[in-house]
Design a protein around this motif. Structure first.
Motif, PDB file in Angstrom:
ATOM      1  N   SER A 173       0.832  -1.201   0.000  1.00 29.22           N
ATOM      2  CA  SER A 173       0.000   0.000   0.000  1.00 29.22           C
ATOM      3  C   SER A 173       0.867   1.251   0.000  1.00 29.22           C
ATOM      4  N   PHE A 174       0.362   2.266  -0.668  1.00 24.16           N
ATOM      5  CA  PHE A 174       1.026   3.571  -0.670  1.00 24.16           C
ATOM      6  C   PHE A 174       0.107   4.576   0.009  1.00 24.16           C
ATOM      7  N   LEU A 180      -4.513   6.055   7.740  1.00 19.56           N
ATOM      8  CA  LEU A 180      -4.247   4.853   8.535  1.00 19.56           C
ATOM      9  C   LEU A 180      -4.929   3.610   7.952  1.00 19.56           C
ATOM     10  N   ALA A 181      -6.122   3.798   7.381  1.00 23.77           N
ATOM     11  CA  ALA A 181      -6.843   2.658   6.826  1.00 23.77           C
ATOM     12  C   ALA A 181      -6.014   1.891   5.803  1.00 23.77           C
ATOM     13  N   LEU A 182      -5.085   2.589   5.144  1.00 25.39           N
ATOM     14  CA  LEU A 182      -4.230   1.910   4.163  1.00 25.39           C
ATOM     15  C   LEU A 182      -2.828   1.636   4.715  1.00 25.39           C
ATOM     16  N   ALA A 183      -2.628   1.870   6.014  1.00 21.00           N
ATOM     17  CA  ALA A 183      -1.257   1.828   6.543  1.00 21.00           C
ATOM     18  C   ALA A 183      -1.044   0.758   7.605  1.00 21.00           C
ATOM     19  N   LYS A 208      -4.678 -12.530   5.848  1.00 24.32           N
ATOM     20  CA  LYS A 208      -3.696 -13.589   6.071  1.00 24.32           C
ATOM     21  C   LYS A 208      -2.568 -13.601   5.039  1.00 24.32           C
ATOM     22  N   VAL A 209      -2.187 -12.437   4.549  1.00 23.34           N
ATOM     23  CA  VAL A 209      -1.037 -12.332   3.645  1.00 23.34           C
ATOM     24  C   VAL A 209      -0.183 -11.151   4.105  1.00 23.34           C
ATOM     25  N   PRO A 210       1.083 -11.124   3.695  1.00 23.22           N
ATOM     26  CA  PRO A 210       1.931 -10.005   4.105  1.00 23.22           C
ATOM     27  C   PRO A 210       1.407  -8.674   3.587  1.00 23.22           C
ATOM     28  N   VAL A 211       1.515  -7.653   4.424  1.00 22.04           N
ATOM     29  CA  VAL A 211       1.110  -6.303   4.030  1.00 22.04           C
ATOM     30  C   VAL A 211       2.284  -5.353   4.290  1.00 22.04           C
ATOM     31  N   ILE A 212       2.719  -4.667   3.251  1.00 23.32           N
ATOM     32  CA  ILE A 212       3.783  -3.680   3.406  1.00 23.32           C
ATOM     33  C   ILE A 212       3.211  -2.313   3.049  1.00 23.32           C
ATOM     34  N   SER A 213       3.339  -1.381   3.974  1.00 23.14           N
ATOM     35  CA  SER A 213       2.800  -0.040   3.744  1.00 23.14           C
ATOM     36  C   SER A 213       3.930   0.958   3.585  1.00 23.14           C
ATOM     37  N   ILE A 214       3.872   1.694   2.512  1.00 25.27           N
ATOM     38  CA  ILE A 214       4.870   2.728   2.258  1.00 25.27           C
ATOM     39  C   ILE A 214       4.186   4.088   2.407  1.00 25.27           C
ATOM     40  N   VAL A 215       4.596   4.853   3.396  1.00 26.46           N
ATOM     41  CA  VAL A 215       4.067   6.205   3.515  1.00 26.46           C
ATOM     42  C   VAL A 215       4.942   7.082   2.616  1.00 26.46           C
ATOM     43  N   SER A 216       4.381   7.424   1.466  1.00 24.36           N
ATOM     44  CA  SER A 216       5.199   8.067   0.439  1.00 24.36           C
ATOM     45  C   SER A 216       5.022   9.577   0.445  1.00 24.36           C
ATOM     46  N   GLY A 217       3.928  10.054   1.021  1.00 23.81           N
ATOM     47  CA  GLY A 217       3.686  11.495   1.011  1.00 23.81           C
ATOM     48  C   GLY A 217       3.110  11.936   2.345  1.00 23.81           C
ATOM     49  N   GLU A 218       1.877  12.396   2.272  1.00 26.66           N
ATOM     50  CA  GLU A 218       1.217  12.982   3.431  1.00 26.66           C
ATOM     51  C   GLU A 218       0.301  11.927   4.052  1.00 26.66           C
TER      52      GLU A 218
END
Ligand SMILES: [Zn+2]
Ligand SMILES: [Zn+2]
Lengths: 319, 286, 319, 286
Positions: free
Chosen positions: A156-157, A206-209, A189-199
């Motif tokens: 997620s970005f 948070l819902a995407l983070a 049940k899968v890996p989730v990687i969140s990239i905070v790329s901006g604001e």
């Protein structure tokens, strides 16, 4: 006066142009200033480097919001050999403030979601300036289910000033959509990687983070409320935004110290805004590293660890 | 035959409620007149009516202990984690003073009281938020107490009842506060996995990050009449869209119409309706 | 002319009134006709009984649609010692064409859903004449999930002319909502008993009828399309409704013979319309019997048997 | 870098498609002019363009075997259950004659052809409906073939691709027809449980009970441009609401906007887009 735009880069480019003019002038007049100008340029480069290393929290807020800040589409374009955008929540609409789809990353299919602000005026309107409606969050939930079905990691970005404050959004359950997305993210049940790329602004960010890993670019920010909101609500004084940016601990460095994020990607001098390629390369390495880590874990362990990661934030118990 | 005539009950039936230590619960500041119909309000009438205007049925805010007196059977409430209180972890300006004042004025260590109780004989874990404490915003300790309550409910296999009021996140705790949304949502997810009933009761006002996390994730979402319930506060929306909002916008009845609530329940009926829900979910009535 | 209203009962009552007038008259004039009148009444009762036993398919269609036909609310009121109606799909609205909630039936909590047509003009408008929008089906799905969480059997009442044909319904995914409800119903891990109490019209009816047991009242009907639709689409001839009612095999008796339903509840003379109490008592017995049967089954077996029940309809394989 | 420029492609790229036995697929009745732009249509152009108007890109109906030629790699399609055909189980008036005429005119035993195939080398189970056969309405055998295809997909662990067109239920089979909605939905539920990819391609028209069952239950729902897709046909809605509907109502693009579709894909791009989806779902390309 509090700055409302990140203007250092602009000023720097004007200076740089002036030095080049000087060089040109000196060449015409056959006066050899090359040594002095080299020193000057060197000094300027060091100033720029130091400036970018020491941006104030508020400057980072401005930089993270700049129009030239790369967004999810840019990273997807760099990272993925193939990309299919998927649409719709199957309930009401297709919220273009959130881009969602399937990307092929190093031969591995990923489910990718992210806020999308747009660059041109038309895009900004079409994408609602990156402020999602409930449909956007419900599209994400739909794709999370498929990610689980196909055991596909999620990337997620995060880049939004927040969920959209409007009548339709409230009518259709903005809060409920965010809450259910949080619950879906934390339990998928899968890996989730969140990239905070901006604001990273409030619940809509948070819902995407809610990842197994939260990675922040060094000039991105993440806060419970914008400095503007904090200063006007808490102090009825719009002028305190710089204080508030400082006090809110919204920079990547502050949040790493608070153990709320897992990694900072140090942006090159000029930031992701000026040097997208090198930034994107670092993002790529980071994702690869975390995927290697997370892909090996049993789904139950993965979800359990993710639970503990969030459960321990501001907790009295240390699990 | 039908137990469900919600919204049609006259308030005078409140006299049937068990009072418990309610009389002690005078801590809520009482307005001199009803904010809705402007009728003069006598303190004694208000206490008698659990802070519902006897004339127009407007539901005023109820303090946490008043609410507990309203809902819990006499002498059955056992508080847990009552010693937890917040500190200024980010050294945020003025937060220490605000915490201190809130504690002094409300008599509460934090904006939520949690414990076990019986409701018409049914065992529950009960959490009650108190909007006098910094608008019951959710900082780390509020989030923590909610999670601990959910975990107690899982452990005991007792239903969880959360009476919610909140202005949203606690800005003075920055991202630690925002993350409580993820943390409480995770705790509620476990509750659902464990098959434990969760009922939330949304009272005036319930907004922001609290509504957008645990408060919306209940099996049954109940609200008090006319309670303001929304993600973004109406003032911010008015500023964004630049015109005035209709009067019923974000009111409980509006949310019911838009599919976001199961029930709107008069305060006078709340206890018996919760008891009915508990009974319908196999609650043990010893 | 094809009848558009079930008028036998009305005519019968008028006749009966006339006989009573005659009796009164004879008493005034002191002419003893009691024996003859008794015979007359007897004959009339037998005619009525025979009439109700031998209603044509079209007459049953009309009877099932009659305003005095008891609906879900009536049965819920009779069957449940307590009842809580629950509202909303948590997405867009609360569709009042579908009533949904929790009922206490013989000390056992049930999730109950059903179409609701309304009796007064106001109710009919409020309930949209029992024609659901997508929100109604999504409310059902929400409650099915909770039924599964709390291991609560599901009871459904079917009585609709069909899902609503309108712009909003199409915009918000009427088809998708029905499809997902079918999938949710067929896979929910608790017993599902469906009572076709009135008019079972098309997909909007079927979405609530995918039970482990489908029980039909003897004067209810269930069809893929109304006789009116069949005759106008297939024969461009609105007058063929009676033929079509016959040919479509939409009566309980026909559907039992086709093995598409599991049981018929024989309504008393006059139908459920005239004798609700006795009908409701039979419904109660039937539900009790099926619940006893189904409650003992392991969830996986239950779902497997339900799958086979539907999989074998019109199938070349006999599992 | 981006493989996804759907909807922007000119049709002449169709020349890259593998033709297979497409030339045999002349069975579709060809109109003399484009129903959309009224341009005259030459049969040869239509075949060349897989029945897309070369002038305005209007997508005409494609017969089942033409569709298979469009999608399946040359000589890879293996039909199964091709011998199944319907009978008049309810002795419904005129049904025998209608079945016979449909079979004669389409050359198909029923309204759907199912089999296994390769799409750009990826193994799939492929079902294609043909609207020339009684508007491809779903009777018992259509439902049965769909279930058998889904079950074959589960057995082989190959993705299921369903190219859908339908007027809805087959009224002549009464409730047996309606029940196919439940039956096919149940079969698709099993497919999801088994983790097998399911992509549906909705073509003009897809309506009624077919849209309200298996067609809407795919992981990825794709449609052809301007295809009419809706539960209730537009004429019935116009009769109900008593005014005319906007031109784009229930068109593919309208559904995309309303969140009901993943993608609208030109016929010229359909094969490569399906291949891309297959690749993204770990399809084996031997
Ligand atoms: Zn008042
Ligand atoms: Zn044309």
């Amino acid at each position: 006066m509090t700055k409302r735009q990140f203007d250092f880069e602009n000023q720097y480019q004007i200076m740089k142009q002036k030095v080049e003019d000087l060089m040109e002038e000196s060449r015409i007049h056959n006066i050899d200033l090359s040594e002095e100008i080299a020193l000057l340029e060197n000094k300027m480069a060091r100033i720029r480097e130091s400036k970018y290393k020491n941006l104030s929290p508020w400057e980072r807020v401005l930089l993270s919001r700049s129009l030239d800040r790369p967004g999810a589409e840019d990273y997807i374009g760099f990272l993925c050999s193939e990309w299919i955008e998927l649409h719709g929540d199957r309930l009401f609409g297709d919220d273009q403030a959130i881009i969602a789809g399937l990307g092929m990353f190093h031969g591995m299919p990923l489910t990718i979601v992210g806020h999308r602000k747009g660059k041109t005026t038309n895009q900004k309107l079409q994408y609602n300036f990156g402020m999602p409606h409930p449909e956007g969050f419900r599209k994400v939930m739909r794709l999370l289910k498929q990610a689980e079905k196909f055991r596909r990691p999620v990337l997620s970005f995060v880049d939004t000033s927040g969920a959209f404050p409007g009548i339709g959004a409230e009518e259709r359950g903005q809060a409920s959509a965010i809450a259910e997305t949080l619950m879906a993210m934390v339990s998928v049940k899968v890996p989730v990687i969140s990239i905070v790329s901006g604001e990273g602004g409030s619940g809509g960010a948070l819902a995407l983070a809610v990842g197994d890993r939260i990675v922040m670019l060094s000039n991105s920010v993440f806060s419970v409320a914008s400095p503007e909101t904090c200063s006007s609500i808490l102090f009825k004084d719009a002028a305190r935004v710089e204080d508030m940016a400082e006090a809110s601990k919204l920079t990547a460095a502050d949040l790493l110290e608070l153990e709320l994020i897992d990694e900072i990607i140090e942006e090159p001098v000029g930031g992701a805004n000026q040097d997208f390629e090198n930034t994107a390369r670092l993002v790529e390495e980071s994702i690869l590293k975390h995927l290697r880590d997370l892909n090996d874990k049993e789904p139950d362990i993965l979800v359990q660890e993710r639970f503990i990661k969030y459960r321990r934030i501001g907790s009295i118990i240390q699990p | 035959m039908f137990g469900n005539n919600i919204g049609k009950t006259k308030y005078h039936e409140v006299s049937n409620f068990v009072r418990g230590d309610y009389e002690k619960g005078r801590e809520s500041g009482s307005p001199k007149m009803c904010p809705s119909c402007k009728a003069p309000l006598a303190e004694q009438d208000l206490i008698q009516n659990f802070r519902v205007c006897p004339k127009c049925q407007h539901h005023l805010s109820l303090g946490a202990w008043e609410r507990i007196s309203l809902l819990a059977d006499e002498e059955t409430f056992r508080e847990f984690n009552g010693d937890l209180s917040s500190y200024n972890r980010l050294h945020f300006p003025d937060y220490d003073e605000k915490l201190e004042r809130a504690q002094r004025e409300s008599g509460l260590p934090e904006a939520i009281v949690t414990g076990t109780a019986y409701i018409e004989g049914y065992q529950v874990v009960l959490g009650v938020m108190d909007s006098r404490f910094m608008m019951s915003s959710m900082g780390a300790i509020v989030g923590e107490k909610i999670c601990l309550a959910a975990e107690r409910a899982i452990e005991l296999k007792w239903p969880l009842i959360m009476v919610v009021a909140s202005g949203g996140a606690r800005m003075q705790e920055g991202m630690v506060s925002l993350m409580q949304m993820a943390k409480t949502s995770a705790a509620i997810e476990r509750l659902h996995q464990a098959g434990v009933l969760y009922v939330s009761v949304l009272t005036n006002p319930t907004t922001g990050g609290v509504l957008a996390s645990f408060a919306s994730l209940a099996d049954i979402v109940v609200a008090e009449p006319r309670a303001l319930i929304g993600f973004t506060g109406p003032r911010v929306i008015e500023q964004t869209i630049k015109h005035k909002l209709p009067d019923n916008f974000q009111k409980a009845e509006f949310l019911l119409q838009h599919g976001m609530l199961d029930l709107v329940v008069d305060r006078a009926r709340l206890k018996e309706n919760l008891a009915q829900l508990l009974r319908m979910h196999g609650g043990r009535n010893d």
